[in-house]
Design a protein around this motif. Structure first.
Motif, PDB file in Angstrom:
ATOM      1  N   PHE A  96      43.766  21.973  26.209  1.00 47.03           N
ATOM      2  CA  PHE A  96      43.212  20.914  27.061  1.00 47.03           C
ATOM      3  C   PHE A  96      44.016  19.644  26.789  1.00 47.03           C
ATOM      4  CE2 PHE A  96      40.245  17.872  28.808  1.00 47.03           C
ATOM      5  CZ  PHE A  96      39.736  18.545  29.917  1.00 47.03           C
TER       6      PHE A  96
ATOM      7  N   ASP B 158      39.616  23.831  34.283  1.00 50.55           N
ATOM      8  CA  ASP B 158      39.905  23.580  32.865  1.00 50.55           C
ATOM      9  C   ASP B 158      38.742  22.866  32.183  1.00 50.55           C
ATOM     10  OD1 ASP B 158      40.321  21.132  34.180  1.00 50.55           O
ATOM     11  OD2 ASP B 158      41.936  20.526  32.828  1.00 50.55           O
TER      12      ASP B 158
ATOM     13  N   GLU C  39      36.005  25.496  31.549  1.00 44.56           N
ATOM     14  CA  GLU C  39      36.378  26.304  30.382  1.00 44.56           C
ATOM     15  C   GLU C  39      36.106  25.547  29.085  1.00 44.56           C
ATOM     16  OE1 GLU C  39      40.206  28.876  28.678  1.00 44.56           O
ATOM     17  OE2 GLU C  39      40.552  27.146  29.988  1.00 44.56           O
TER      18      GLU C  39
END
Length: 325
Positions: A274, A304, A307
């Motif tokens: 990330f 993202d 997640e």
């Protein structure tokens, strides 16, 4: 071809003692200091109603600035076939959901490949609107909702609404550390004294207010919902760092991942991958600039971010019995 422009602003207190050309270069970042210096020398800049033609003149804060100048059309940004995620569109406005890794406006280091270039391609007539209708920006790695004006009247109304704080913008974020309650950060902001690309809390800066509430708490991190009352550059990022809870992934303001003790390799992998600040413009509400209709849009979290949240939840569930909150 040239066009007449009028620029107006008030000198902010943090510019106390600065040269006039230096101060104006900060107040009007879309124009170079050399161009501003020419305007001053050509009697096109007034301070508190008086023409000033010396660039080295000092400012003290609070002065009213007006610039009446001509700009040449030589700087033409090129249209580029960049896809836009359009959430809403009519004859006057456009609302887009901006992805990460996309700069909003060309600038140093990003001369093209921006939202502005995409707008010029998809809507050629928008070239007649100042800044191709862009009235507010999101940082390159911040995702989410932006409104764009397709006409000059729409742009005029939207800019006025922003200045009067009549446009509501809410964000989702993940902050470092465990926060116990929501609140408000009411701290003025200005350009960082030594880091040219950064902003900072400064007692003589412009007013900046951020409201936040807790959505979820994890180990070492807190999921937040935030609402901007003002819209300063990097405002949420700076304010959260100021209260010692920088956004996860925000390397500029100290939000480097700090994995909790005993974190799994899968969780560590998600954190390492990330590579941006965990910030998403989730809701936008405004009165339509032409019809006056109250309108509201929502943008789901990008993949993202989803997640990341799932990984934080999984890690939390593994250790929640050991936590004292």
């Amino acid at each position: 071809m040239t066009q007449q422009i009028t620029l107006q602003t008030e000198v902010t207190p943090d510019l106390l003692g600065a040269r006039l050309d230096q101060a104006l270069a900060q107040l009007f970042p879309d124009y170079s200091r050399s161009r501003i210096k020419v305007w001053i020398e050509n009697n096109q800049v007034s301070v508190n109603g008086t023409i000033i033609n010396k660039a080295r003149e000092k400012v003290f804060g609070g002065e009213y600035i007006e610039i009446q100048a001509e700009v040449e059309d030589e700087v033409r940004f090129e249209p580029e076939d960049i896809p836009l995620n359009i959430v809403y569109e009519d004859d006057d406005i456009l609302v887009i959901n901006k992805p990460k890794d996309l700069v909003v406006h060309p600038g140093a280091g990003n001369p093209n490949g921006t939202v502005l270039n995409a707008l010029l391609y998809h809507y050629p007539a928008i070239a007649e609107v100042p800044r191709a209708g862009i009235v507010h920006r999101l940082d390159k790695d911040t995702t989410g909702l932006m409104v764009v004006a397709k006409t000059i009247p729409a742009q005029t109304h939207l800019v006025n609404a922003l200045q009067k704080r009549k446009i509501t913008r809410e964000y989702e974020a993940v902050a470092s550390g465990i926060m116990t309650q929501g609140g408000k950060v009411d701290e003025p902001m200005a350009r960082h004294p030594t880091k040219r690309t950064a902003m900072a809390v400064h007692p003589m800066g412009k007013a900046a207010v951020t409201h936040y509430r807790i959505m979820e708490r994890f180990r070492n991190y807190t999921r937040l919902r935030l609402r901007l009352e003002t819209g300063r550059t990097h405002q949420i990022r700076v304010h959260m760092a100021h209260i010692a809870h920088p956004l996860l992934g925000d390397q500029l303001y100290g939000g480097r991942p700090r994995p909790p003790k005993g974190a799994s390799e899968d969780f560590l992998t998600v954190l390492r991958n990330f590579k941006r600040q965990a910030l998403h413009a989730a809701m936008l509400r405004l009165e339509h600039p032409i019809t006056g209709e109250l309108m509201e849009w929502h943008a789901p979290l990008p993949d993202d971010f989803v997640e990341l949240i799932e990984a934080l939840k999984t890690d939390y569930l593994l250790y929640k019995d050991d936590l004292d909150y």
